[in-house]
Write a protein that holds these residues in place. Structure first.
Motif, PDB file in Angstrom:
ATOM      1  N   ARG A 106      11.967 -25.434  17.527  1.00 13.59           N
ATOM      2  CA  ARG A 106      11.088 -25.447  18.698  1.00 13.59           C
ATOM      3  C   ARG A 106       9.628 -25.221  18.333  1.00 13.59           C
ATOM      4  O   ARG A 106       8.719 -25.733  18.998  1.00 13.59           O
ATOM      5  CB  ARG A 106      11.557 -24.385  19.704  1.00 13.59           C
ATOM      6  N   HIS A 144      -3.409 -23.226  24.589  1.00 10.50           N
ATOM      7  CA  HIS A 144      -2.588 -24.426  24.715  1.00 10.50           C
ATOM      8  C   HIS A 144      -3.178 -25.317  25.794  1.00 10.50           C
ATOM      9  O   HIS A 144      -3.900 -24.847  26.688  1.00 10.50           O
ATOM     10  CB  HIS A 144      -1.133 -24.073  25.035  1.00 10.50           C
ATOM     11  N   THR A 178       7.759 -24.652  26.081  1.00  8.58           N
ATOM     12  CA  THR A 178       6.989 -24.718  24.840  1.00  8.58           C
ATOM     13  C   THR A 178       5.561 -25.125  25.153  1.00  8.58           C
ATOM     14  O   THR A 178       5.330 -26.135  25.832  1.00  8.58           O
ATOM     15  CB  THR A 178       7.614 -25.712  23.850  1.00  8.58           C
ATOM     16  N   LEU A 180       1.841 -26.391  23.936  1.00 14.54           N
ATOM     17  CA  LEU A 180       1.358 -27.293  22.888  1.00 14.54           C
ATOM     18  C   LEU A 180      -0.163 -27.257  22.810  1.00 14.54           C
ATOM     19  O   LEU A 180      -0.854 -27.083  23.828  1.00 14.54           O
ATOM     20  CB  LEU A 180       1.818 -28.727  23.180  1.00 14.54           C
ATOM     21  N   PRO A 186       3.386 -27.431  18.693  1.00 17.84           N
ATOM     22  CA  PRO A 186       3.790 -26.218  19.430  1.00 17.84           C
ATOM     23  C   PRO A 186       3.055 -24.984  18.923  1.00 17.84           C
ATOM     24  O   PRO A 186       2.930 -24.781  17.714  1.00 17.84           O
ATOM     25  CB  PRO A 186       5.297 -26.126  19.162  1.00 17.84           C
ATOM     26  N   THR A 189       6.695 -20.679  22.122  1.00 19.32           N
ATOM     27  CA  THR A 189       7.862 -21.106  22.896  1.00 19.32           C
ATOM     28  C   THR A 189       8.452 -19.893  23.587  1.00 19.32           C
ATOM     29  O   THR A 189       8.254 -18.752  23.138  1.00 19.32           O
ATOM     30  CB  THR A 189       8.906 -21.808  22.002  1.00 19.32           C
TER      31      THR A 189
END
Length: 204
Positions: A106, A144, A178, A180, A186, A189
């Protein structure tokens, strides 16, 4: 049968009887002494069963003043897996973890590498646990720009069940979220664990 197994078995049977309509919401259950006679156990075992069902919000009332069937809790709907929880929360575990095969996949990291980790218990305004969020990331948290999510159903572990006030092996939604970075790599997670009796899921 051990004392712990006995009160859990009785709690499961009382839950079954409530779900079958033997006692309606707001209706008082028999006293611990009466239930102890019915199940052929000490009333202390009934107290433990009642306490367990009270923690799971199936029963309400004070320990010394009798208990009654709680009215069903309001259902919440999850539509945004990355939304900030609007109420109180408690961080219950921050121990680093070695990456398992699943977590390595992941996060796109080597198996066994040390990951940062936290488990957060999200609380309803009344203090009851609504969901558990367990997150893993490498080194430090990074910003992210997008999120992916995968939905499944899993049985609760003993630790999860205790935190949520439910019986072990009760079913819950598991949302694997998750986060990104701008390049699609990634950066973090998480598993969101949401009890089936408290949540509906509508992900777009």
């Amino acid at each position: 049968m051990s004392g712990e197994a006995e009160f859990r078995r009785i709690a499961a049977d009382i839950r079954r009887r409530i779900q079958a309509g033997e006692w309606a919401p707001g209706q008082a259950l028999p006293s611990r002494a009466a239930m102890g006679s019915e199940y052929h156990v000490h009333e202390q075992t009934i107290r433990l069963a009642y306490d367990l069902l009270r923690r799971s919000a199936l029963l309400d009332g004070q320990r010394r003043r009798g208990v009654y069937v709680a009215h069903p809790p309001a259902m919440r709907t999850l539509t945004d897996v990355d939304a900030k929880w609007p109420y109180d929360s408690e961080t219950t575990d921050t121990r680093p973890h070695a990456a398992t095969d699943e977590l390595a996949g992941r996060l796109d990291v080597p198996v066994g590498i040390l990951l940062q980790h936290e488990t957060v218990e999200c609380l309803e305004p009344g203090g009851r646990s609504a969901m558990l969020v367990t997150s893993w990331w490498r080194r430090r948290r990074r910003p992210h720009t997008s999120v992916t999510a995968e939905l499944g159903v899993v049985p609760l572990t003993e630790e999860q069940a205790h935190a949520l006030g439910l019986l072990v092996d009760s079913l819950a939604y598991r949302v694997m979220r998750t986060r990104l970075d701008p390049h699609g790599a990634p950066v973090e997670t998480a598993d969101l664990i949401l009890p089936l009796d408290r949540w509906t899921i509508r992900l777009s």
